[in-house]
Design a protein around this motif. Sequence first.
Motif, mmCIF file in Angstrom:
data_model
loop_
_atom_site.group_PDB
_atom_site.id
_atom_site.type_symbol
_atom_site.label_atom_id
_atom_site.label_comp_id
_atom_site.label_asym_id
_atom_site.label_seq_id
_atom_site.Cartn_x
_atom_site.Cartn_y
_atom_site.Cartn_z
ATOM 1 N N ALA A 446 0.834 -1.204 0.000
ATOM 2 C CA ALA A 446 0.000 0.000 0.000
ATOM 3 C C ALA A 446 0.869 1.255 0.000
ATOM 4 O O ALA A 446 0.566 2.238 -0.689
ATOM 5 C CB ALA A 446 -0.936 -0.010 1.214
ATOM 6 N N TRP A 447 1.963 1.220 0.764
ATOM 7 C CA TRP A 447 2.858 2.382 0.818
ATOM 8 C C TRP A 447 3.503 2.634 -0.551
ATOM 9 O O TRP A 447 3.522 3.775 -1.032
ATOM 10 C CB TRP A 447 3.934 2.172 1.877
ATOM 11 N N ILE A 448 4.014 1.599 -1.169
ATOM 12 C CA ILE A 448 4.669 1.770 -2.468
ATOM 13 C C ILE A 448 3.678 2.300 -3.502
ATOM 14 O O ILE A 448 4.013 3.133 -4.348
ATOM 15 C CB ILE A 448 5.289 0.447 -2.936
ATOM 16 N N SER A 449 2.438 1.825 -3.431
ATOM 17 C CA SER A 449 1.416 2.315 -4.351
ATOM 18 C C SER A 449 1.187 3.811 -4.165
ATOM 19 O O SER A 449 1.066 4.562 -5.144
ATOM 20 C CB SER A 449 0.116 1.537 -4.140
ATOM 21 N N LEU A 450 1.145 4.267 -2.907
ATOM 22 C CA LEU A 450 0.931 5.685 -2.625
ATOM 23 C C LEU A 450 2.112 6.527 -3.085
ATOM 24 O O LEU A 450 1.938 7.576 -3.721
ATOM 25 C CB LEU A 450 0.693 5.886 -1.126
ATOM 26 N N VAL A 451 3.323 6.083 -2.761
ATOM 27 C CA VAL A 451 4.508 6.841 -3.157
ATOM 28 C C VAL A 451 4.680 6.810 -4.670
ATOM 29 O O VAL A 451 5.016 7.827 -5.289
ATOM 30 C CB VAL A 451 5.762 6.285 -2.450
ATOM 31 N N GLY A 452 4.444 5.642 -5.267
ATOM 32 C CA GLY A 452 4.542 5.543 -6.719
ATOM 33 C C GLY A 452 3.565 6.467 -7.411
ATOM 34 O O GLY A 452 3.895 7.085 -8.431
ATOM 35 N N GLY A 453 2.355 6.578 -6.853
ATOM 36 C CA GLY A 453 1.383 7.504 -7.423
ATOM 37 C C GLY A 453 1.848 8.943 -7.337
ATOM 38 O O GLY A 453 1.666 9.729 -8.277
ATOM 39 N N ALA A 454 2.459 9.298 -6.198
ATOM 40 C CA ALA A 454 2.947 10.670 -6.024
ATOM 41 C C ALA A 454 4.128 10.966 -6.947
ATOM 42 O O ALA A 454 4.276 12.089 -7.444
ATOM 43 C CB ALA A 454 3.346 10.898 -4.572
ATOM 44 N N LEU A 455 4.959 9.950 -7.196
ATOM 45 C CA LEU A 455 6.107 10.132 -8.096
ATOM 46 C C LEU A 455 5.708 10.029 -9.560
ATOM 47 O O LEU A 455 6.449 10.481 -10.447
ATOM 48 C CB LEU A 455 7.171 9.067 -7.810
ATOM 49 N N GLY A 456 4.559 9.378 -9.801
ATOM 50 C CA GLY A 456 4.179 9.080 -11.176
ATOM 51 C C GLY A 456 4.943 7.904 -11.743
ATOM 52 O O GLY A 456 5.014 7.721 -12.960
ATOM 53 N N VAL A 458 5.603 3.906 -10.213
ATOM 54 C CA VAL A 458 5.634 2.880 -9.171
ATOM 55 C C VAL A 458 6.933 2.088 -9.221
ATOM 56 O O VAL A 458 7.479 1.693 -8.176
ATOM 57 C CB VAL A 458 4.419 1.934 -9.316
ATOM 58 N N THR A 459 7.464 1.878 -10.417
ATOM 59 C CA THR A 459 8.727 1.148 -10.550
ATOM 60 C C THR A 459 9.852 1.865 -9.812
ATOM 61 O O THR A 459 10.680 1.248 -9.134
ATOM 62 C CB THR A 459 9.102 0.970 -12.030
ATOM 63 N N GLU A 460 9.881 3.181 -9.932
ATOM 64 C CA GLU A 460 10.902 3.969 -9.235
ATOM 65 C C GLU A 460 10.701 3.903 -7.721
ATOM 66 O O GLU A 460 11.674 3.862 -6.962
ATOM 67 C CB GLU A 460 10.858 5.422 -9.712
ATOM 68 N N ALA A 461 9.447 3.879 -7.284
ATOM 69 C CA ALA A 461 9.176 3.762 -5.850
ATOM 70 C C ALA A 461 9.704 2.438 -5.306
ATOM 71 O O ALA A 461 10.286 2.390 -4.217
ATOM 72 C CB ALA A 461 7.674 3.880 -5.599
ATOM 73 N N TRP A 462 9.515 1.359 -6.053
ATOM 74 C CA TRP A 462 10.056 0.061 -5.629
ATOM 75 C C TRP A 462 11.584 0.073 -5.665
ATOM 76 O O TRP A 462 12.238 -0.515 -4.777
ATOM 77 C CB TRP A 462 9.531 -1.052 -6.538
ATOM 78 N N ARG A 463 12.169 0.715 -6.655
ATOM 79 C CA ARG A 463 13.628 0.760 -6.747
ATOM 80 C C ARG A 463 14.215 1.472 -5.527
ATOM 81 O O ARG A 463 15.213 1.016 -4.956
ATOM 82 C CB ARG A 463 14.068 1.455 -8.030
ATOM 83 N N GLU A 464 13.614 2.594 -5.148
ATOM 84 C CA GLU A 464 14.096 3.329 -3.976
ATOM 85 C C GLU A 464 13.972 2.478 -2.707
ATOM 86 O O GLU A 464 14.888 2.434 -1.882
ATOM 87 C CB GLU A 464 13.309 4.630 -3.809
ATOM 88 N N TYR A 465 12.849 1.794 -2.577
ATOM 89 C CA TYR A 465 12.670 0.943 -1.393
ATOM 90 C C TYR A 465 13.677 -0.194 -1.375
ATOM 91 O O TYR A 465 14.311 -0.466 -0.347
ATOM 92 C CB TYR A 465 11.256 0.372 -1.338
ATOM 93 N N ASN A 466 13.839 -0.873 -2.513
ATOM 94 C CA ASN A 466 14.727 -2.033 -2.558
ATOM 95 C C ASN A 466 16.172 -1.635 -2.286
ATOM 96 O O ASN A 466 16.914 -2.379 -1.622
ATOM 97 C CB ASN A 466 14.610 -2.740 -3.904
ATOM 98 N N THR A 467 16.591 -0.497 -2.788
ATOM 99 C CA THR A 467 17.949 -0.014 -2.507
ATOM 100 C C THR A 467 18.143 0.173 -1.010
ATOM 101 O O THR A 467 19.169 -0.236 -0.444
ATOM 102 C CB THR A 467 18.211 1.315 -3.237
#
Length: 588
Positions: A446-456, A458-467
């Motif tokens: 749910a968090w990644i979905s929210l951040v990905g939406g704000a960034l436009g 979602v792939t980048e949101a997952w990349r930031e989290y995974n790093t």
Amino acid sequence: MMMLLTTSLLFWLVQAALGSYRHAPSQQPLTSTPLPIDVTFMPIIISNEPALLNISVTLYRPNLAANASLVELYLAFGNVPCQSYNDTNPITAIDDEGVLELLISDDEEYALRRWLTARPTSGTVNISMTALPRHIDITTPIGPRVDLREIDGGLQGSGFSVVPLPPISPEIEHDLTFCWDLSYSPPNTNFASSLGEDLCHRFLDRAQAKQGMQSTVFAVGSTLHRYPPVEQSPELSQFGLFYFGNTSDIPFDVEKLADYINALFINMNAFFDVPNSRPYRVFLRPSLRGYGGAGFLSAFMLEYYPNMNVEQWELEWLLAHEVSHNWPLMNSSPEQPTGADNTWYNEGIATYYQTLLPHRFGHTTREELVKQMNMNLQAYYTNPTIDLSNEEAAEPQRLPYHRGLIYFLRMGFFVRQASGGFVGIDDAVLELLEARRRGEPWGLDAWISLVGGALGDVTEAWREYNTMAVGGYLGLPPAALSYLGLRIVSVMQERLDLGFDPGSLNSRVIAGVKTGSRAHDAGLRDGDVLVENKAMYWQVADDISRNMTLKLKRDGQDFELTYWPRSRETVPSLQVEEVEHGHAWSDL
């Protein structure tokens, strides 16, 4: 007077502090209808006698078969034992047919002790036990603050370590009432719990009643005091700080600390859109060494050592962090028993708001904001375990606090960039909080979905989290805090190096002294007995300017040494500096 409380599940607070525990499947479900439970505390406080706590638990018609789990209690939290209630101090049970024999069954996998019925239950079951205060001395390791202690002739503890309750089951709710019985206490006895200060409290949130009772901290005794007194300011009755004895014996300003936390709690309630402020309590507990604490249901227990130097601002920052835990949370998945998928969030976002919200609300100065930000930044970049993954750092460490903070500062910058400054990281944090309130998913996905939406993206949101999750290096752009009038600058700072095994602070015998370290050069050797440390590990980790002073014993001789617990190696780090004094608070 009966006070009705709606309690939210803050069980994870203690889980985060004590290690992650998962509930074992109950051996036999109870019933599909709410099970009424009464829990009564009867303190036995008699002059010149050890204080005891009699506990009664009444289960109304549980309808259990033979060999079913009647109640259960953790064997220990971390290195702190819970009440064993064994053959020398047993639990007794009586139902409509008379004495109900109970069989003890220990589940090592889930660190649980269960009391099983020797026959089917008949009608209401009355369970009785006596909780004994834990005996401690200078060698007792610092651990989770959940155990029952005798303090100044009174008692203080938590439900986690003393109250056995029926197993949790998805099919069962508990209609639970908690009461005090002061029949065997002096007439001037005072009492309080994180639920409030009435004789009885009933949990309205039946699905979370058991967790609420477990995560209750309590205190009782004739020298127990409250600040502020309710009669002095009735409108402040939702907040209270409780302590035993006299404030002159406590090495910090109790009233100033209470006023700060109360004001901050009110402001944070408004920030996180809580229409009706629930009670919040702070309980003080003296210790034989060390400072620290644990979060409970709408409460915090602060443990202090009179001979250790802790500044007032350090305590204010500590409690600001713990108060922040009341709102922004991330759920953990069953596949992550260590909490690796949410500890970074829960501790990181609390560190984020502990740093920024007090300044926004006018409780800290500009200079204090810069100081706290710089301390947190250096604590991350000079941490010798900076490369650990979230999984590896899931055990009690400070790394998730500071790594999480850097992550939120990074994502806040990227989200502001993507939105042209109109959206910040607060929006995603508050939306995750609202999802939890609505009963919707509030975990990592749910968090990644929210951040990905704000960034436009979602792939980048997952990349930031995974790093971040694998222990990758997290930098900050120079303009990451420009909205605060602050600039990120690169510096070189000395890496944290205690010079010996940090476990020695608990074992009280020095081990693992590193040849060539500043500790070794100061004269520290393996086998030295640690009599007293004048600073906590977290203090020297967070404050690069702080020295470590140790009082030691070797060959029967006491001596003291002081050194700077830093390596001679410098590492790349970041700090903040002023750009301009004007700044806006459109987003944190």
